[in-house]
Design a protein around this motif. Structure first.
Motif, PDB file in Angstrom:
ATOM      1  N   GLY A  75      76.070  -6.158  58.856  1.00 14.38           N
ATOM      2  CA  GLY A  75      75.945  -6.076  57.400  1.00 14.38           C
ATOM      3  C   GLY A  75      75.356  -7.323  56.776  1.00 14.38           C
ATOM      4  N   PHE A  76      75.588  -8.478  57.401  1.00 11.29           N
ATOM      5  CA  PHE A  76      75.006  -9.713  56.890  1.00 11.29           C
ATOM      6  C   PHE A  76      73.550  -9.860  57.318  1.00 11.29           C
ATOM      7  N   LEU A  77      73.142  -9.098  58.320  1.00 13.63           N
ATOM      8  CA  LEU A  77      71.759  -9.161  58.796  1.00 13.63           C
ATOM      9  C   LEU A  77      70.879  -8.121  58.118  1.00 13.63           C
ATOM     10  N   LEU A  78      71.426  -6.916  57.915  1.00 14.49           N
ATOM     11  CA  LEU A  78      70.687  -5.835  57.270  1.00 14.49           C
ATOM     12  C   LEU A  78      71.526  -5.275  56.126  1.00 14.49           C
ATOM     13  N   THR A  79      71.064  -5.472  54.915  1.00 17.50           N
ATOM     14  CA  THR A  79      71.822  -5.033  53.740  1.00 17.50           C
ATOM     15  C   THR A  79      72.105  -3.534  53.774  1.00 17.50           C
ATOM     16  N   MET A  80      71.163  -2.756  54.288  1.00 17.59           N
ATOM     17  CA  MET A  80      71.316  -1.304  54.342  1.00 17.59           C
ATOM     18  C   MET A  80      72.576  -0.889  55.099  1.00 17.59           C
ATOM     19  N   LEU A  81      72.936  -1.656  56.140  1.00 23.28           N
ATOM     20  CA  LEU A  81      74.085  -1.298  56.976  1.00 23.28           C
ATOM     21  C   LEU A  81      75.422  -1.608  56.319  1.00 23.28           C
ATOM     22  N   GLN A  82      75.409  -2.318  55.193  1.00 22.94           N
ATOM     23  CA  GLN A  82      76.670  -2.604  54.504  1.00 22.94           C
ATOM     24  C   GLN A  82      77.341  -1.328  54.030  1.00 22.94           C
ATOM     25  N   SER A  83      76.552  -0.354  53.636  1.00 24.63           N
ATOM     26  CA  SER A  83      77.120   0.882  53.104  1.00 24.63           C
ATOM     27  C   SER A  83      77.231   1.994  54.140  1.00 24.63           C
ATOM     28  N   ILE A  84      76.349   1.991  55.141  1.00 22.17           N
ATOM     29  CA  ILE A  84      76.364   3.095  56.112  1.00 22.17           C
ATOM     30  C   ILE A  84      76.760   2.649  57.519  1.00 22.17           C
ATOM     31  N   GLY A  85      76.895   1.340  57.718  1.00 20.41           N
ATOM     32  CA  GLY A  85      77.164   0.837  59.067  1.00 20.41           C
ATOM     33  C   GLY A  85      78.446   1.377  59.673  1.00 20.41           C
TER      34      GLY A  85
END
Length: 323
Positions: A289-299
């Motif tokens: 999540g800290f590397l790819l913002t997109m994964l903060q919500s769907i990770g």
């Protein structure tokens, strides 16, 4: 100590999760709650660190489109705007326009100078949402369909929309020009702030922009807190629901007719397994999540979905008399 070792091994081993499907309820619930908390940390940090005042600082990836210059000129005009107990008196204020001269070259190669309005400040002596929306719509009609960046002050709010210089409304398509940046801040927690103090004849341009940037960040704080809280509760609830759905899915998979020689789970066992298995997806979400913002919500949903799938495949291949 054995519990800690089991949890650490369970981060990587699906077999450990299967073998501990009869773990104590309190442990599984504790791990599930911990996983939900870990999974939302990147999002909380990202939302909490938002500083909208940074849009006034030009960088390679952030152009200010003369909004910084416009705000500097506005504060230099000494507009006599003061915030007292969360309110600004805008009843006697008038529109402020900032013009800038640009050099242009025509088709014949002749250079000329043209003055363009690039920024404006408007006032509305009301906090009614319908009146605010109507005022913004009126402003964004522009002049000859050309829209410029602007700030709108009401007694309780500051609205800013930043447009590219010369942005044009597409009348033929009935579409409005799209702002590059938007901002809203509230004065509800501010007191004793004078816009006049944002300009000092003995200080440089950067002094004024720092004042404006700090002001915008302070005015956004209460909105940021509520945004973080609502987003956190929403995402935590959504992740919890997904975990419950996956536990039902795992239970159903173990009970299919095709699972002849595999383990047939009770629902309580499938739920325990998903709660125990959630820790590694949560940690993966924390890191990614800290590397790819997109994964903060769907990770978390992605990772726990994959792990549950692998658990289902593992169960269907296990001997029915497995522990």
């Amino acid at each position: 100590m054995n519990t800690i070792k089991t949890l650490l091994r369970g981060l990587f081993s699906n077999q450990v999760i299967i073998d501990n499907r009869k773990s104590k309820w309190w442990l599984c619930i504790l791990i599930g709650i911990l996983s939900l908390i870990i999974a939302i940390i990147p999002m909380v940090v990202t939302y909490s660190s938002v500083t909208p005042g940074n849009i006034l600082y030009p960088t390679a990836s952030n152009l200010t489109y003369c909004v910084d210059e416009g705000l500097y000129a506005f504060s230099k005009s000494q507009p006599n705007l003061v915030i007292k107990n969360g309110k600004m008196d805008v009843s006697s204020s008038t529109t402020f326009d900032y013009f800038k001269t640009f050099k242009e070259i025509n088709a014949n190669g002749i250079e000329s100078e043209e003055s363009k309005k690039v920024f404006s400040v408007y006032f509305l002596n009301s906090d009614d949402n319908e009146q605010i929306n109507a005022k913004q719509k009126e402003i964004e009609q522009g002049t000859n369909n050309i829209v410029n960046s602007y700030v709108l002050f009401t007694p309780s709010y500051m609205y800013l929309k930043m447009y590219e210089i010369g942005a044009v409304n597409d009348v033929s398509q009935e579409t409005m020009a799209t702002p590059v940046n938007t901002y809203v801040g509230t004065f509800s927690e501010l007191d004793g702030i004078s816009i006049n103090a944002f300009y000092d004849s003995t200080k440089d341009f950067n002094f004024s922009i720092l004042k404006w940037s700090t002001f915008m960040n302070d005015a956004y704080n209460s909105i940021k807190v509520s945004t973080v809280l609502i987003t956190t509760l929403w995402m935590t609830g959504l992740n919890a629901v997904i975990a419950l759905i996956l536990s039902l899915t795992l239970f159903a998979l173990s009970r299919t007719k095709s699972n002849v020689n595999g383990i047939r789970l009770k629902y309580s066992e499938s739920l325990r397994m998903v709660l125990l298995a959630a820790l590694s997806p949560a940690l993966l979400t924390l890191i990614s999540g800290f590397l790819l913002t997109m994964l903060q919500s769907i990770g978390f949903v992605l990772f726990i979905g994959l792990r549950t799938t692998w658990l289902g495949m593992k169960i269907s291949s296990q001997p029915a008399n497995s522990k």
